[in-house]
Design a protein around this motif. Sequence first.
Motif, short mmCIF file in Angstrom:
data_model
loop_
_atom_site.label_atom_id
_atom_site.label_comp_id
_atom_site.label_asym_id
_atom_site.label_seq_id
_atom_site.Cartn_x
_atom_site.Cartn_y
_atom_site.Cartn_z
N ILE A 58 55.47 30.92 26.03
CA ILE A 58 54.25 31.05 27.54
C ILE A 58 54.66 32.05 28.48
O ILE A 58 55.57 32.92 28.66
CB ILE A 58 54.39 29.61 28.41
N HIS A 59 53.53 32.95 29.15
CA HIS A 59 53.37 34.10 30.10
C HIS A 59 52.02 33.94 30.09
O HIS A 59 51.26 33.47 30.11
CB HIS A 59 53.67 35.28 28.61
N LYS A 60 52.41 35.42 31.74
CA LYS A 60 50.51 35.41 31.95
C LYS A 60 50.77 37.15 31.19
O LYS A 60 51.05 37.97 32.50
CB LYS A 60 50.62 35.51 33.69
N ALA A 61 51.22 37.62 30.14
CA ALA A 61 51.15 39.44 30.21
C ALA A 61 50.01 40.02 30.49
O ALA A 61 49.98 41.08 30.77
CB ALA A 61 51.52 39.39 29.20
N ASN A 62 48.76 38.83 30.09
CA ASN A 62 47.55 39.63 30.33
C ASN A 62 47.60 40.02 31.50
O ASN A 62 46.64 40.94 31.92
CB ASN A 62 45.75 38.57 30.75
N ILE A 63 48.28 40.08 33.16
CA ILE A 63 48.36 40.30 34.57
C ILE A 63 49.80 40.65 34.38
O ILE A 63 49.43 42.17 34.92
CB ILE A 63 47.89 39.01 35.54
N GLY A 98 54.55 41.42 30.13
CA GLY A 98 54.53 41.57 28.78
C GLY A 98 55.96 41.14 27.56
O GLY A 98 56.51 42.10 26.88
N LEU A 99 57.32 41.74 28.87
CA LEU A 99 58.24 42.33 28.39
C LEU A 99 58.85 41.07 27.69
O LEU A 99 58.96 41.63 26.41
CB LEU A 99 59.32 42.57 29.17
N PHE A 100 58.70 40.18 28.29
CA PHE A 100 59.02 38.65 27.37
C PHE A 100 58.34 38.27 26.71
O PHE A 100 58.89 38.03 25.16
CB PHE A 100 58.75 37.63 28.45
N LEU A 101 56.96 38.94 26.71
CA LEU A 101 56.21 38.38 25.19
C LEU A 101 56.64 39.03 24.36
O LEU A 101 56.38 38.94 22.83
CB LEU A 101 54.61 38.66 25.56
N SER A 102 56.80 40.88 24.00
CA SER A 102 56.93 41.62 22.93
C SER A 102 58.09 41.14 22.40
O SER A 102 58.83 41.30 21.70
CB SER A 102 57.24 43.14 23.72
N LEU A 103 59.21 40.89 23.48
CA LEU A 103 60.97 40.36 22.83
C LEU A 103 60.44 39.37 21.63
O LEU A 103 61.05 39.00 20.68
CB LEU A 103 61.68 39.76 24.19
N PHE A 104 59.82 38.11 22.81
CA PHE A 104 59.24 37.28 21.94
C PHE A 104 58.58 37.84 20.37
O PHE A 104 59.23 37.28 19.28
CB PHE A 104 58.57 36.39 22.77
N ASN A 105 58.08 38.32 20.76
CA ASN A 105 57.39 38.70 19.11
C ASN A 105 58.32 39.76 18.47
O ASN A 105 58.19 39.14 16.86
CB ASN A 105 56.36 39.59 19.58
N ILE A 159 50.39 30.95 30.06
CA ILE A 159 50.23 29.81 31.66
C ILE A 159 49.30 29.31 31.64
O ILE A 159 49.08 27.38 31.70
CB ILE A 159 51.09 29.97 32.60
N ASP A 160 47.99 29.75 32.28
CA ASP A 160 46.82 29.08 32.76
C ASP A 160 46.32 28.11 31.12
O ASP A 160 45.57 26.58 31.41
CB ASP A 160 46.24 29.78 33.44
#
Length: 332
Positions: free
Chosen positions: A167-172, A178-185, A201-202
């Motif tokens: 869960i993230h808000k990497a679009n904003i 963005g870091l959290f999501l890229s590490l997840f990926n 998240i929304d």
Amino acid sequence: MTHDIVLFEGDGIGPEITKSVTEIIKATGVEINYHPYTIGVRALEKDGVLIPQESLDAIKKYKVALKGPLTTPIGKGFKSVNVQLRLAFNLYSNVRPASSFANISRYQGVDLVTIRENTEDLYIGEEHPIEDGVEAIKRITKKASERIIRYAFEYARANGRHLVTCIHKANILKQSDGLFLSLFNSIKEEYPDIEANDKIIDNMCMQLVMYPEKYDVLVAPNLYGDIISDLIAGLTGGLGLVPAANIGDGVAIFEAVHGSAPDIAGKNIANPIAMLLSSCMMLDYLGEQTAANKIRNSVKKVLNEKIGLTPDLGGNGSTTSITEAIINNLDA
Ligand code: NAI
């Protein structure tokens, strides 16, 4: 084997639900030496500090603690006891399972586990004034993010779960989330046996209300994890029914997530189930899964058949009656 744990019975309804929980655990035959210590308002009144050194030393020594709800002191300048404990023992993982109970939960078919990063994000509490207001720092580090994401995949693997959703808000928040999501990926590639996806998240909030049964394990930075875990608690019956654990390397604190309920304290009508299910997570952690599962099954039966339920669960029973009902159904 006898286990040693630190016990913080907490404030308000804390002593009543703690008594219920320790009686139920005793009835399973598991032997625990409880070492009682004080934290929070009572420690502040007695020793002038929210977390006395002896309480910290006890957690260091026994490594496992069970904590009742704490009243937050009124007034400025107090850092949350929960946040302080998480930081003191690096309890980086907040684990909140929630599943539906027949007859009680608003939604059936929910079986979710939120794994929330517990040490950083906006919760580092770094706020400072700016010209026209205040600015707060959101900290997302590589180390803490990798640690919680791996924890989520390992949890999924160890518990036979099939999907981990980030869960993230990497679009904003393109750099931090963005870091959290890229590490997840990148970490998901290490777990080909587990499906992985991500949700903003929304959208996730809407998905959870419309299709909660589609999700399984959720991993999130601190703030989104905090919000979403209460949303999920609402899907399955509220904070009176969901357990929680704060887990680090070698130290764990298990707690009820509801507050000290001063409005009903001392009336023998507090619902002990959230703290009891947290103690089941503790029993799992201590290697006492058989006893933990016995308690969980008994809780399910007592809720399904509405035996001795407290008023918050729609019954007209008491803490004593629900405790007795759970004990009487341990071998059912
Ligand atoms: P609360 O969770 O104590 O109570 C909210 C409502 O839920 C009340 O009507 C209460 O009677 C009911 N309730 C809560 N737990 C219950 C249970 N086990 N059985 C039956 N009914 C239950 O929240 P509130 O009133 O906002 O806070 C009271 C105090 O607790 C405050 O000092 C607050 O800061 C603290 N708090 C502590 C938490 C913790 O230690 N984890 C979490 C939330 C609040």
